[in-house]
Design a protein around this motif. Structure first.
Motif, PDB file in Angstrom:
ATOM      1  N   GLY A  80      47.820  78.858  71.131  1.00 33.16           N
ATOM      2  CA  GLY A  80      46.622  79.347  70.456  1.00 33.16           C
ATOM      3  C   GLY A  80      46.053  80.569  71.148  1.00 33.16           C
ATOM      4  O   GLY A  80      46.789  81.430  71.637  1.00 33.16           O
ATOM      5  N   ILE A  81      44.733  80.618  71.232  1.00 39.50           N
ATOM      6  CA  ILE A  81      44.075  81.790  71.812  1.00 39.50           C
ATOM      7  C   ILE A  81      44.411  81.953  73.296  1.00 39.50           C
ATOM      8  O   ILE A  81      44.539  83.070  73.799  1.00 39.50           O
ATOM      9  N   HIS A  82      44.613  80.852  74.009  1.00 38.52           N
ATOM     10  CA  HIS A  82      44.947  80.939  75.437  1.00 38.52           C
ATOM     11  C   HIS A  82      46.350  81.524  75.633  1.00 38.52           C
ATOM     12  O   HIS A  82      46.575  82.317  76.550  1.00 38.52           O
ATOM     13  N   GLY A  83      47.282  81.157  74.770  1.00 35.05           N
ATOM     14  CA  GLY A  83      48.632  81.726  74.834  1.00 35.05           C
ATOM     15  C   GLY A  83      48.622  83.204  74.511  1.00 35.05           C
ATOM     16  O   GLY A  83      49.326  83.992  75.136  1.00 35.05           O
ATOM     17  N   CYS A  84      47.824  83.574  73.522  1.00 34.18           N
ATOM     18  CA  CYS A  84      47.703  84.990  73.142  1.00 34.18           C
ATOM     19  C   CYS A  84      47.126  85.795  74.300  1.00 34.18           C
ATOM     20  O   CYS A  84      47.641  86.858  74.642  1.00 34.18           O
ATOM     21  N   ARG A  85      46.087  85.284  74.915  1.00 40.28           N
ATOM     22  CA  ARG A  85      45.472  85.963  76.057  1.00 40.28           C
ATOM     23  C   ARG A  85      46.478  86.104  77.201  1.00 40.28           C
ATOM     24  O   ARG A  85      46.566  87.159  77.837  1.00 40.28           O
ATOM     25  N   HIS A  86      47.250  85.055  77.451  1.00 44.88           N
ATOM     26  CA  HIS A  86      48.252  85.097  78.526  1.00 44.88           C
ATOM     27  C   HIS A  86      49.310  86.165  78.253  1.00 44.88           C
ATOM     28  O   HIS A  86      49.688  86.927  79.152  1.00 44.88           O
ATOM     29  N   VAL A  87      49.799  86.227  77.020  1.00 38.61           N
ATOM     30  CA  VAL A  87      50.830  87.208  76.660  1.00 38.61           C
ATOM     31  C   VAL A  87      50.304  88.634  76.818  1.00 38.61           C
ATOM     32  O   VAL A  87      50.985  89.499  77.368  1.00 38.61           O
ATOM     33  N   ILE A  88      49.094  88.876  76.356  1.00 38.01           N
ATOM     34  CA  ILE A  88      48.522  90.229  76.451  1.00 38.01           C
ATOM     35  C   ILE A  88      48.278  90.605  77.911  1.00 38.01           C
ATOM     36  O   ILE A  88      48.603  91.728  78.337  1.00 38.01           O
ATOM     37  N   LYS A  89      47.739  89.680  78.707  1.00 38.03           N
ATOM     38  CA  LYS A  89      47.523  89.967  80.130  1.00 38.03           C
ATOM     39  C   LYS A  89      48.844  90.219  80.849  1.00 38.03           C
ATOM     40  O   LYS A  89      48.934  91.087  81.713  1.00 38.03           O
ATOM     41  N   SER A  90      49.876  89.462  80.488  1.00 37.88           N
ATOM     42  CA  SER A  90      51.190  89.645  81.108  1.00 37.88           C
ATOM     43  C   SER A  90      51.771  91.012  80.766  1.00 37.88           C
ATOM     44  O   SER A  90      52.355  91.680  81.627  1.00 37.88           O
ATOM     45  N   LEU A  91      51.617  91.432  79.515  1.00 35.05           N
ATOM     46  CA  LEU A  91      52.104  92.752  79.104  1.00 35.05           C
ATOM     47  C   LEU A  91      51.372  93.858  79.863  1.00 35.05           C
ATOM     48  O   LEU A  91      52.005  94.799  80.365  1.00 35.05           O
ATOM     49  N   LEU A  92      50.066  93.740  79.970  1.00 36.58           N
ATOM     50  CA  LEU A  92      49.296  94.753  80.700  1.00 36.58           C
ATOM     51  C   LEU A  92      49.639  94.760  82.185  1.00 36.58           C
ATOM     52  O   LEU A  92      49.715  95.819  82.809  1.00 36.58           O
ATOM     53  N   ALA A  93      49.876  93.576  82.771  1.00 33.00           N
ATOM     54  CA  ALA A  93      50.269  93.501  84.181  1.00 33.00           C
ATOM     55  C   ALA A  93      51.629  94.151  84.385  1.00 33.00           C
ATOM     56  O   ALA A  93      51.844  94.873  85.364  1.00 33.00           O
ATOM     57  N   ASP A  94      52.555  93.915  83.450  1.00 32.20           N
ATOM     58  CA  ASP A  94      53.877  94.529  83.534  1.00 32.20           C
ATOM     59  C   ASP A  94      53.780  96.048  83.472  1.00 32.20           C
ATOM     60  O   ASP A  94      54.422  96.762  84.251  1.00 32.20           O
ATOM     61  N   LEU A  95      52.949  96.556  82.561  1.00 27.99           N
ATOM     62  CA  LEU A  95      52.744  98.009  82.456  1.00 27.99           C
ATOM     63  C   LEU A  95      52.103  98.552  83.727  1.00 27.99           C
ATOM     64  O   LEU A  95      52.498  99.606  84.234  1.00 27.99           O
ATOM     65  N   ASP A  96      51.139  97.840  84.280  1.00 24.35           N
ATOM     66  CA  ASP A  96      50.462  98.271  85.503  1.00 24.35           C
ATOM     67  C   ASP A  96      51.437  98.329  86.683  1.00 24.35           C
ATOM     68  O   ASP A  96      51.447  99.306  87.442  1.00 24.35           O
ATOM     69  N   ILE A  97      52.277  97.321  86.822  1.00 19.51           N
ATOM     70  CA  ILE A  97      53.267  97.300  87.909  1.00 19.51           C
ATOM     71  C   ILE A  97      54.250  98.457  87.743  1.00 19.51           C
ATOM     72  O   ILE A  97      54.559  99.173  88.699  1.00 19.51           O
ATOM     73  N   LEU A  98      54.730  98.651  86.532  1.00 18.50           N
ATOM     74  CA  LEU A  98      55.671  99.735  86.267  1.00 18.50           C
ATOM     75  C   LEU A  98      55.066 101.090  86.632  1.00 18.50           C
ATOM     76  O   LEU A  98      55.707 101.899  87.305  1.00 18.50           O
ATOM     77  N   MET A  99      53.840 101.338  86.212  1.00 23.87           N
ATOM     78  CA  MET A  99      53.209 102.626  86.503  1.00 23.87           C
ATOM     79  C   MET A  99      52.963 102.797  87.994  1.00 23.87           C
ATOM     80  O   MET A  99      53.136 103.896  88.535  1.00 23.87           O
ATOM     81  N   THR A 100      52.581 101.733  88.676  1.00 25.19           N
ATOM     82  CA  THR A 100      52.333 101.811  90.118  1.00 25.19           C
ATOM     83  C   THR A 100      53.620 102.128  90.867  1.00 25.19           C
ATOM     84  O   THR A 100      53.651 103.015  91.727  1.00 25.19           O
ATOM     85  N   VAL A 101      54.697 101.415  90.545  1.00 27.06           N
ATOM     86  CA  VAL A 101      55.976 101.644  91.210  1.00 27.06           C
ATOM     87  C   VAL A 101      56.507 103.045  90.916  1.00 27.06           C
ATOM     88  O   VAL A 101      57.087 103.696  91.781  1.00 27.06           O
ATOM     89  N   ALA A 102      56.292 103.523  89.698  1.00 27.67           N
ATOM     90  CA  ALA A 102      56.782 104.852  89.317  1.00 27.67           C
ATOM     91  C   ALA A 102      55.882 105.975  89.841  1.00 27.67           C
ATOM     92  O   ALA A 102      56.248 107.141  89.761  1.00 27.67           O
ATOM     93  N   GLY A 103      54.694 105.645  90.336  1.00 28.61           N
ATOM     94  CA  GLY A 103      53.824 106.654  90.923  1.00 28.61           C
ATOM     95  C   GLY A 103      52.862 107.324  89.957  1.00 28.61           C
ATOM     96  O   GLY A 103      52.391 108.431  90.225  1.00 28.61           O
ATOM     97  N   TYR A 104      52.561 106.674  88.836  1.00 30.32           N
ATOM     98  CA  TYR A 104      51.632 107.238  87.858  1.00 30.32           C
ATOM     99  C   TYR A 104      50.293 106.523  87.942  1.00 30.32           C
ATOM    100  O   TYR A 104      50.233 105.305  87.972  1.00 30.32           O
ATOM    101  N   ARG A 105      49.205 107.298  87.975  1.00 34.77           N
ATOM    102  CA  ARG A 105      47.870 106.719  88.104  1.00 34.77           C
ATOM    103  C   ARG A 105      47.178 106.537  86.767  1.00 34.77           C
ATOM    104  O   ARG A 105      46.396 105.623  86.585  1.00 34.77           O
ATOM    105  N   SER A 106      47.421 107.413  85.813  1.00 38.62           N
ATOM    106  CA  SER A 106      46.699 107.387  84.548  1.00 38.62           C
ATOM    107  C   SER A 106      47.673 107.545  83.383  1.00 38.62           C
ATOM    108  O   SER A 106      48.464 108.486  83.362  1.00 38.62           O
ATOM    109  N   ILE A 107      47.595 106.645  82.436  1.00 38.92           N
ATOM    110  CA  ILE A 107      48.486 106.725  81.280  1.00 38.92           C
ATOM    111  C   ILE A 107      48.136 107.930  80.414  1.00 38.92           C
ATOM    112  O   ILE A 107      49.009 108.571  79.850  1.00 38.92           O
ATOM    113  N   THR A 108      46.858 108.283  80.338  1.00 35.92           N
ATOM    114  CA  THR A 108      46.461 109.406  79.485  1.00 35.92           C
ATOM    115  C   THR A 108      46.732 110.755  80.143  1.00 35.92           C
ATOM    116  O   THR A 108      47.147 111.694  79.471  1.00 35.92           O
ATOM    117  N   GLN A 109      46.522 110.863  81.441  1.00 37.96           N
ATOM    118  CA  GLN A 109      46.691 112.150  82.111  1.00 37.96           C
ATOM    119  C   GLN A 109      48.118 112.389  82.601  1.00 37.96           C
ATOM    120  O   GLN A 109      48.616 113.509  82.558  1.00 37.96           O
TER     121      GLN A 109
END
Length: 99
Positions: A43-72
């Motif tokens: 339900g809503i808890h699973g949806c929240r978990h999936v979205i948080k996991s996706l954002l965490a994955d994107l955050d880790i990827l950007m950090t490892v790749a050396g990017y600070r801002s997705i827009t800039q």
């Protein structure tokens, strides 16, 4: 000249998919299937978990790749952040990872 908003809605599963879509010029990235998987699981808890996991994955990827801002640092800079490497050779010393 009018600006066109680009909405990417196909096959987003991981943070690297989001990163690549934005680097290629997408203004919005749709994540419908992940949302549905989360909702069907818990339900809503699973949806929240999936979205948080996706954002965490994107955050880790950007950090490892050396990017600070997705827009800039990433948005619309395909040639600067995406590189094809048929041999899978890692970046040269002193060069940050490019996806």
């Amino acid at each position: 000249m009018t600006e066109i908003t680009i909405i990417f809605d196909s096959g987003i599963r991981t943070g690297s998919d989001v990163f690549k879509a934005i680097a290629l010029g997408a203004h919005v990235v749709m994540i419908g299937r992940l949302f549905v998987w989360g909702m069907s699981h818990e339900g809503i808890h699973g949806c929240r978990h999936v979205i948080k996991s996706l954002l965490a994955d994107l955050d880790i990827l950007m950090t490892v790749a050396g990017y600070r801002s997705i827009t800039q640092d990433v948005f619309g800079k395909k040639d600067a952040v995406l590189r094809y490497s048929p041999s899978g050779v890692p970046p040269a010393p002193g060069e940050h990872a490019r996806l």
